[in-house]
Design an enzyme around this catalytic site. Structure first.
Site, mmCIF file in Angstrom:
data_model
loop_
_atom_site.group_PDB
_atom_site.id
_atom_site.type_symbol
_atom_site.label_atom_id
_atom_site.label_comp_id
_atom_site.label_asym_id
_atom_site.label_seq_id
_atom_site.Cartn_x
_atom_site.Cartn_y
_atom_site.Cartn_z
ATOM 1 N N ASP A 43 -46.966 51.914 115.150
ATOM 2 C CA ASP A 43 -46.817 50.464 115.136
ATOM 3 C C ASP A 43 -48.183 49.809 115.289
ATOM 4 O O ASP A 43 -49.113 50.416 115.851
ATOM 5 C CB ASP A 43 -45.905 50.011 116.278
ATOM 6 C CG ASP A 43 -44.448 50.384 116.048
ATOM 7 O OD1 ASP A 43 -44.063 50.571 114.879
ATOM 8 O OD2 ASP A 43 -43.700 50.485 117.041
ATOM 9 N N TYR A 71 -47.718 61.378 123.525
ATOM 10 C CA TYR A 71 -48.139 59.999 123.755
ATOM 11 C C TYR A 71 -48.429 59.770 125.236
ATOM 12 O O TYR A 71 -47.879 60.453 126.111
ATOM 13 C CB TYR A 71 -47.035 59.003 123.370
ATOM 14 C CG TYR A 71 -46.611 59.016 121.929
ATOM 15 C CD1 TYR A 71 -47.208 58.176 121.000
ATOM 16 C CD2 TYR A 71 -45.578 59.847 121.497
ATOM 17 C CE1 TYR A 71 -46.798 58.159 119.670
ATOM 18 C CE2 TYR A 71 -45.163 59.849 120.172
ATOM 19 C CZ TYR A 71 -45.775 58.999 119.270
ATOM 20 O OH TYR A 71 -45.360 58.998 117.957
ATOM 21 N N ASP A 85 -41.139 45.705 122.661
ATOM 22 C CA ASP A 85 -42.530 45.898 123.074
ATOM 23 C C ASP A 85 -43.178 44.547 123.349
ATOM 24 O O ASP A 85 -42.514 43.492 123.257
ATOM 25 C CB ASP A 85 -43.323 46.703 122.044
ATOM 26 C CG ASP A 85 -43.416 46.025 120.679
ATOM 27 O OD1 ASP A 85 -43.286 44.790 120.592
ATOM 28 O OD2 ASP A 85 -43.630 46.738 119.682
ATOM 29 N N ARG A 176 -40.624 53.089 122.191
ATOM 30 C CA ARG A 176 -40.234 51.802 122.785
ATOM 31 C C ARG A 176 -38.745 51.758 123.102
ATOM 32 O O ARG A 176 -38.319 51.067 124.033
ATOM 33 C CB ARG A 176 -40.655 50.638 121.898
ATOM 34 C CG ARG A 176 -40.227 50.692 120.466
ATOM 35 C CD ARG A 176 -40.989 49.629 119.659
ATOM 36 N NE ARG A 176 -40.961 49.931 118.252
ATOM 37 C CZ ARG A 176 -40.372 49.148 117.339
ATOM 38 N NH1 ARG A 176 -39.764 48.035 117.715
ATOM 39 N NH2 ARG A 176 -40.399 49.476 116.070
#
Length: 207
Positions: A43, A71, A85, A176
């Site tokens: 993203d 991540y 988010d 997310r």
């Protein structure tokens, strides 16, 4: 970044604020070739490892999509947003009164195999229409839940309402959504505030 020459894989540390497509376009301009693609979309808000294929190496990209992704990031408890988010609008606020143990328990419940519904603001297509395009028009489209695998989801630091974490998950997993699921489990909501991809399979952002 290092150049792969005419054909090869290029590892890029994508900055925040650009799309994965923007990164591909920059590589096309820099190398003067149109045959460029990427594996594993990030993203715009997210940073970190983006694997780009150039020339004949674009054929390899389909094999990278299902590799595990690593991540690190953070989410904020007590606020739900339209996009799950920090780029979305806050649609609900709630008081936060949770402990680290409760957060770890909610995170642990997401480890393993499960079905995950893609968020409304995503590039997943339903009937040929991308979900985020419909959402921006005020329309509601729902994608079918899809199987995802979360190998680990760990609490790194807690400074209420901010939670720092590390996660290793399979291809197609929306981090997310994981953050929002933790907030829902705790009854206060949550949204992702920072995300950095550190690895894809054997590839590391350090490289």
């Amino acid at each position: 970044m290092s150049s792969p020459g005419t054909d090869g894989l290029l590892l890029i540390d994508k900055p925040s604020g650009i799309t994965s497509h923007d990164a591909v376009a920059a590589v096309r301009r820099a190398l003067g070739t149109k045959k460029v693609g990427h594996a594993g979309t990030l993203d715009p808000m997210a940073t970190g490892l983006l694997v780009i294929g150039v020339g004949r190496a674009t054929r390899l990209l389909r094999f990278l999509g299902e590799l595990s992704k690593s991540y690190e990031g953070s989410f904020r408890l007590g606020e739900r947003t339209t996009t799950l988010d920090a780029e979305g609008e806050v649609i609900q606020r709630a008081p936060v009164a949770v402990t680290a143990v409760q957060i770890e328990h909610a995170m642990a419940a997401l480890v393993g195999e499960s079905l995950q519904t893609p968020p409304a603001y995503s590039a997943v297509k339903v009937g040929g229409t991308k979900l985020y395009e419909a959402a921006r028009r005020g329309e509601t489209l729902a994608a079918a839940p899809r199987p995802v695998h979360v190998a680990s989801f760990e609490l790194v630091d807690l400074a209420v309402p901010e939670v720092s974490f590390r996660v290793v998950c399979g291809g197609g997993t929306y981090v997310r959504v994981l953050a929002a699921d933790v907030g829902d489990a705790l009854g206060c909501g949550a949204h992702l505030t920072r995300l950095r991809r550190t690895g894809i399979g054997a590839f590391s952002v350090a490289d």
